[in-house]
Each structure stands twice: as C-alpha cells, then as structure tokens.
Design a protein around this motif. Structure first.
Motif, PDB file in Angstrom:
ATOM      1  N   UNK A 111       0.832  -1.215   0.000  1.00 27.63           N
ATOM      2  CA  UNK A 111       0.000   0.000   0.000  1.00 27.63           C
ATOM      3  C   UNK A 111       0.867   1.266   0.000  1.00 27.63           C
ATOM      4  N   UNK A 112       1.957   1.246   0.800  1.00 29.20           N
ATOM      5  CA  UNK A 112       2.850   2.420   0.797  1.00 29.20           C
ATOM      6  C   UNK A 112       3.437   2.611  -0.595  1.00 29.20           C
ATOM      7  N   UNK A 137      -9.840   4.177  11.748  1.00 28.62           N
ATOM      8  CA  UNK A 137     -10.819   4.988  12.494  1.00 28.62           C
ATOM      9  C   UNK A 137     -11.678   5.798  11.534  1.00 28.62           C
ATOM     10  N   UNK A 138     -12.972   5.974  11.858  1.00 25.06           N
ATOM     11  CA  UNK A 138     -13.873   6.678  10.928  1.00 25.06           C
ATOM     12  C   UNK A 138     -13.399   8.095  10.612  1.00 25.06           C
ATOM     13  N   UNK A 139     -12.622   8.688  11.535  1.00 27.81           N
ATOM     14  CA  UNK A 139     -12.188  10.073  11.279  1.00 27.81           C
ATOM     15  C   UNK A 139     -10.977  10.161  10.349  1.00 27.81           C
ATOM     16  N   UNK A 140     -10.452   8.994   9.898  1.00 26.54           N
ATOM     17  CA  UNK A 140      -9.288   9.048   9.010  1.00 26.54           C
ATOM     18  C   UNK A 140      -9.643   9.803   7.729  1.00 26.54           C
ATOM     19  N   UNK A 141      -8.816  10.791   7.368  1.00 27.70           N
ATOM     20  CA  UNK A 141      -9.033  11.586   6.162  1.00 27.70           C
ATOM     21  C   UNK A 141      -8.269  10.929   5.008  1.00 27.70           C
ATOM     22  N   UNK A 142      -9.020  10.247   4.122  1.00 24.67           N
ATOM     23  CA  UNK A 142      -8.353   9.490   3.051  1.00 24.67           C
ATOM     24  C   UNK A 142      -7.715  10.403   1.997  1.00 24.67           C
ATOM     25  N   UNK A 143      -7.938  11.707   2.105  1.00 22.42           N
ATOM     26  CA  UNK A 143      -7.255  12.641   1.199  1.00 22.42           C
ATOM     27  C   UNK A 143      -5.892  13.045   1.737  1.00 22.42           C
ATOM     28  N   UNK A 163      -0.022   7.092   4.772  1.00 22.15           N
ATOM     29  CA  UNK A 163       1.258   6.368   4.860  1.00 22.15           C
ATOM     30  C   UNK A 163       1.552   5.926   6.285  1.00 22.15           C
ATOM     31  N   UNK A 164       1.143   6.734   7.248  1.00 23.96           N
ATOM     32  CA  UNK A 164       1.342   6.342   8.656  1.00 23.96           C
ATOM     33  C   UNK A 164       0.547   5.076   8.966  1.00 23.96           C
ATOM     34  N   UNK A 165      -0.721   5.030   8.508  1.00 23.95           N
ATOM     35  CA  UNK A 165      -1.548   3.840   8.776  1.00 23.95           C
ATOM     36  C   UNK A 165      -1.036   2.599   8.026  1.00 23.95           C
ATOM     37  N   UNK A 166      -0.374   2.846   6.883  1.00 25.74           N
ATOM     38  CA  UNK A 166       0.175   1.699   6.128  1.00 25.74           C
ATOM     39  C   UNK A 166       1.227   0.972   6.953  1.00 25.74           C
ATOM     40  N   UNK A 220      -7.382   3.646   2.671  1.00 28.61           N
ATOM     41  CA  UNK A 220      -6.272   4.417   3.215  1.00 28.61           C
ATOM     42  C   UNK A 220      -6.152   5.769   2.507  1.00 28.61           C
ATOM     43  N   UNK A 221      -6.351   5.752   1.199  1.00 36.19           N
ATOM     44  CA  UNK A 221      -6.058   6.937   0.398  1.00 36.19           C
ATOM     45  C   UNK A 221      -7.019   7.018  -0.775  1.00 36.19           C
TER      46      UNK A 221
END
Ligand SMILES: Cc1ncc(C[n+]2csc(CCOP(=O)(O)OP(=O)(O)O)c2C)c(N)n1
Ligand code: SF4
Ligand SMILES: [Mg+2]
Length: 283
Positions: A156-157, A220-226, A232-235, A246-247
C-alpha cells in the motif's frame, strides 16, 4: 438488471488448497460484481501467473490468465482499446511486486482506469513456498531456511508513492468488508489498488490466518483518506494491519487524457486515416 453472486460463478471448480484465503477473495468478487450489477459481457478479469492468478477462470465474465507479472500491461491495453469495459486486474504479491513490480509503478503513475486486486500471502504459493517481496525479515520459508535476510515491503505504501489515486487494504477472512472495498475500487475513476491479505495455509501455516485476524483493525472513521501523510502512517503501523480505504483522491485518468488527444487529432485531421492519426500523435 438484478444480479446474484452465483450468476458470476463459472463451471470451473477452484483447485486451491482447502482453507486458502483466495476463496474469500473470490466470494467477495462475486458479491461485488452482483451488487454493482456488472454485465458479464462488459467485464474483464485479467491475471498473471500464480495460485491467486487462477481466479479469472472461476468467474463468469471475460478473463485472461496471462503471463507471470504481466496482468497490468494487459489490463491497460484492454481498457485503452475498449474504455467502456469494467477491467479488474488480479494476482499475487510475487506476481505484482517482484517480476511485475515495474508494471505496478507505471500503471499507478499513469492512473489507468482499472481496479487492481493483489492477493497477498507473503509467499510464492504456486511454486512451493519461496520468499516473496512481502515476506517479513527473518521468516523461514522454503528458500530462506535460516530466515529471510531481506526486509519485506508494504504494497500500500508503494502504491501511494507510485501515484495510485485510490489505495485500500482488506483481509480475505472479512468477506463483507472486502466486498465493500472491491465495489469502491471498481467505481473509482483511475488506478485503484486493493491489497488483500489472503493467507496461504500450505506454505505459511494455519497461524498466518489467526495472526492476521488478531492484527486486523478497521481504520478509524475520522481518518481523512485525502491526507497522504496520514495514509502512509496507517500503512506502516507496528503490530496492526489497518483495513479500509487508506487513500483516495481524484486526478485526470489515462483514458480521459487519451480521449482528449484523440479529439485534438480528429479535429486536426477530420477525414483521418490511420496514418494521419499516427502523424498527429507525433506532432
Ligand atoms: C517468467 C516466469 N518466471 C517465473 C515463473 C514461475 N512462477 C510462477 S508463479 C510464481 C510466483 C507466484 O507467487 P505469487 O504471485 O505471490 O502468487 P501465489 O501463488 O502466491 O498466489 C513464480 C515465480 C513463471 N511462471 N514465469
Ligand atoms: S499453495 Fe497456498 S496460495 Fe496456493 S492454493 Fe494452496 S493455500 Fe492457496
Ligand atoms: Mg503470493
């Protein structure tokens, strides 16, 4: 048209080992196609070579089980030649990151309008258990008896760094969640990359499934996929396999850009022959 998952099942029976994660991926794909009511004659599933790459044979759409590492250039050709088709490329981690790594980079940066589903079991399954680019550092495999001396990569990264405009991670044990991710990937305009952790019970052992199930955690639902940095941190979280989108961003796509070029060339050479068109591309 109302569709049912079983409408997309072909007459071929999967030859995967009992318990292989790829069964879950296949079931999710049937459901995703049915939910989106994709017309089988307007849908193409393209793969390379590997256990996972057998998948197109099990789906009642057009399919192409091609050459090792070559799913993406073939899927690109299909999409450019017939943009009205739904094109889904599928295959393994070895297929897409080792021999086909170069095509992964260029398909992502070109933003080709296809969905690419990688069945990631962290191993070469078909050829009997050699280490793949996603095999973690130190893991023992048939080709790394003293432990893998190479660090594994996170697909993913890589996809985000290469320029993919939609990137997600799923787990084959979560058929419902993976179906939803597949639907979004197919609907995305541009290159959508979905990495599905899909355990190989034969060469990675039964524990791989349990381990991933224990580590898998929805974003988390608040993750901003933009937000590229957040994605990259979540990856790369330690000890956690984050699942979800993720993105996701919008950029001009290859099909759209090629259409603009075609329109410009046609305006310049209204009664164009094939030769005129080729000249127009070069000018
Ligand atoms: C040009 C070429 N090189 C090597 C092979 C041998 N080969 C077939 S499948 C494979 C790796 C499969 O691993 P992966 O893509 O991860 O799929 P899996 O079987 O794990 O689903 C390899 C090395 C081949 N078929 N063609
Ligand atoms: S060898 Fe592994 S990847 Fe291949 S079918 Fe068996 S469990 Fe699945
Ligand atoms: Mg593999």
């Amino acid at each position: 048209m109302s569709a049912n998952a079983k409408d997309y099942k072909s007459d071929l029976k999967p030859v995967w080992c009992p318990g292989c994660g790829d069964f879950g991926v296949l079931n999710s794909l049937y459901r995703a196609f049915a939910d989106l009511e994709l017309a089988p004659h307007e849908t193409v599933v393209v793969s390379g070579i590997g256990c996972s790459s057998r998948l197109p044979g099990y789906v009642e759409t057009y399919g192409f089980n091609s050459l090792h590492g070559r799913a993406l250039p073939i899927a690109t050709g299909v999409k450019l030649a017939s943009p009205q088709l739904n094109v889904v490329a599928v295959g393994g981690d070895g297929d897409g990151l080792a021999i086909g790594g170069n095509h992964f980079l260029h398909s992502a940066r070109r933003n080709v309008d296809i969905a690419y589903i990688m069945m990631d079991n962290e191993i070469y399954g078909l050829t009997k258990g050699q280490a793949a680019p996603t095999t973690p550092l130190g893991d023992k495999t048939k080709s790394t008896a003293y432990g893998n001396p190479e660090a594994g990569v996170d697909p993913c990264s890589l996809a985000i760094s290469f320029g993919a405009t939609w990137v997600a991670r799923g787990f084959s044990g979560d058929v419902k969640g993976t179906t939803e991710l597949m639907k979004k990937a197919i609907q995305h305009r541009g290159f959508a990359f979905l990495n599905i952790i899909s355990p190989c019970v034969t060469w990675r052992g039964d524990d791989q499934h349990k381990e991933i199930r224990a580590k898998a955690k929805a974003l988390p639902p608040e993750h901003d996929s933009g937000n590229r940095e957040a994605a990259l941190r979540f990856c790369n979280e330690e000890g956690v396999v984050s699942t979800g989108v993720l993105y996701a961003v919008e950029h001009p796509t290859l099909v759209g850009e090629m259409q603009h070029i075609r329109e410009k060339a046609q305006a310049k050479y209204p009664s164009s022959t094939r030769t005129d068109m080729l000249r127009a591309f070069a000018l």
